[in-house]
Write an enzyme that holds these catalytic residues in place. Structure first.
Site, PDB file in Angstrom:
ATOM      1  N   SER A   1       0.585  -1.193  -0.016  1.00 40.46           N
ATOM      2  CA  SER A   1      -0.042   0.023   0.124  1.00 40.46           C
ATOM      3  C   SER A   1       0.782   1.078  -0.168  1.00 40.46           C
ATOM      4  O   SER A   1       0.291   2.345  -0.469  1.00 40.46           O
ATOM      5  CB  SER A   1      -0.917   0.206   1.151  1.00 40.46           C
ATOM      6  OG  SER A   1      -0.232  -0.167   2.431  1.00 40.46           O
TER       7      SER A   1
ATOM      8  N   HIS B   1      -0.075   6.403   6.197  1.00 37.09           N
ATOM      9  CA  HIS B   1       0.402   6.229   5.057  1.00 37.09           C
ATOM     10  C   HIS B   1       0.773   7.538   4.175  1.00 37.09           C
ATOM     11  O   HIS B   1       0.318   8.420   4.727  1.00 37.09           O
ATOM     12  CB  HIS B   1      -0.716   5.735   4.175  1.00 37.09           C
ATOM     13  CG  HIS B   1      -0.777   3.955   4.331  1.00 37.09           C
ATOM     14  ND1 HIS B   1      -1.046   3.437   5.367  1.00 37.09           N
ATOM     15  CD2 HIS B   1      -0.511   2.878   3.510  1.00 37.09           C
ATOM     16  CE1 HIS B   1      -0.918   1.976   5.101  1.00 37.09           C
ATOM     17  NE2 HIS B   1      -0.591   1.731   4.072  1.00 37.09           N
TER      18      HIS B   1
END
Length: 308
Positions: free
Chosen positions: A61, A286
């Site tokens: 990811s 993230h």
């Protein structure tokens, strides 16, 4: 520890394996993790080689860019503004295949993940450039963050998460990193077997937490003493990736150094990694679009430095 390197009678490989295994268990690993990478040869490539004509991006990811506009693959949470897409655009590659997928581990290099086929299938004999960013999910990024957040209320000024992962007398996260090394090694050897002349870049993970060890509860809900512990675990992972890249004649791309000062604890205007409650389009913990752009620039700088 078995590293999965074929028994070819190579004393050099055995020495490398023993050296790295020792380093992974030592405290020098963390301190060395931000040192400049040594130059390692890339078989079949000279300094005057033309730019990439076929680029394949593999990864999890942190590569795919969940939530970042525009999402072009809902199953893999893949953005067209992730770092591989930015690199491909900047390099004007003639053929580009991004098969990165959120949640991928090294196992997904060989097996399908939902509608995403085995990532290694995208690598062909004529592939010229491969970037791979993998290992975070093997170590357990997601569960580590959830566990440390849940444990923080026990002692906000202490290090309950570090105590939890060291309860057996062995640092479980350090062990996880060491056990991931042979898995990443196997991935790189598989890439080389499929594309023997490809330039392979192993992309490290960015700086998630303040490099000075400070905290920012409740923006990032970890106990004060766990911030440096988790920072060091991230550095340990990156050094492992750097070393495995060296074993395989690949180049390591440092994305930690360029993102220091833009971690989850910074203000929304300054951070490139979003906290557990993102303010910009990105998955929790993230990179946002700025973070992906920073990683893209790190890859481009590495390519230019070696005349790729």
């Amino acid at each position: 520890m078995a590293y999965g390197i074929p028994s070819d009678g190579s004393a050099r490989r055995r020495r490398r394996k023993a050296t790295v295994a020792a380093a992974l268990g030592g405290c020098a690993l963390v301190a060395a993790s931000t040192a400049p990478a040594a130059a390692h040869g890339d078989p079949g490539r000279g300094s005057g080689h033309d730019r990439s004509t076929g680029y394949v991006a593999l990864g999890d990811s942190y590569t795919s860019g969940p939530v970042i506009p525009t999402q072009v693959d809902a199953d893999c949470a893949r953005s067209d503004h992730n770092y591989p897409s930015l690199v491909a655009a900047a390099r004007h590659v003639s053929a580009f295949k991004d098969v990165s997928c959120a949640g991928a581990t090294t196992a997904e290099m060989w097996k399908a993940q939902g509608t995403n086929g085995p990532q290694l299938d995208a690598v062909q004999r004529g592939t010229d450039l491969v970037t791979v960013q993998i290992g975070g999910n093997d170590v357990g990024f997601g569960s580590i963050i959830a566990t440390c957040a849940a444990l923080s209320s026990r002692d906000l000024t202490g290090n309950p998460c570090q105590q939890y992962y060291n309860a057996s007398g062995t640092d479980q996260l350090a062990l996880n990193v060491a056990q991931t090394a042979p898995k990443v090694d196997r991935v790189l050897r598989a890439i080389r077997a499929r594309a023997p002349h490809a330039r392979i870049l192993v992309v490290g993970y960015p700086d998630l937490l303040p490099d000075d060890g400070s905290g920012c509860y409740p923006t990032v809900p970890f106990a004060a003493g766990d911030f440096p512990y988790l920072r060091d675990t991230g550095k340990r992972l990156n050094l492992m990736l750097r070393m495995v890249a060296a074993w395989n004649g690949a180049r390591y791309v440092d994305t930690y150094g360029p993102t220091v000062g833009h971690d989850m604890c910074k203000s929304p205007a300054d951070r490139w990694i979003e906290p557990l409650q993102p303010a910009s389009p990105a998955a929790p913990a993230h990179p946002n679009a700025k973070g992906e752009a920073a990683m893209a620039q790190a890859v481009l700088n590495r390519l230019e430095r070696h005349h790729y």
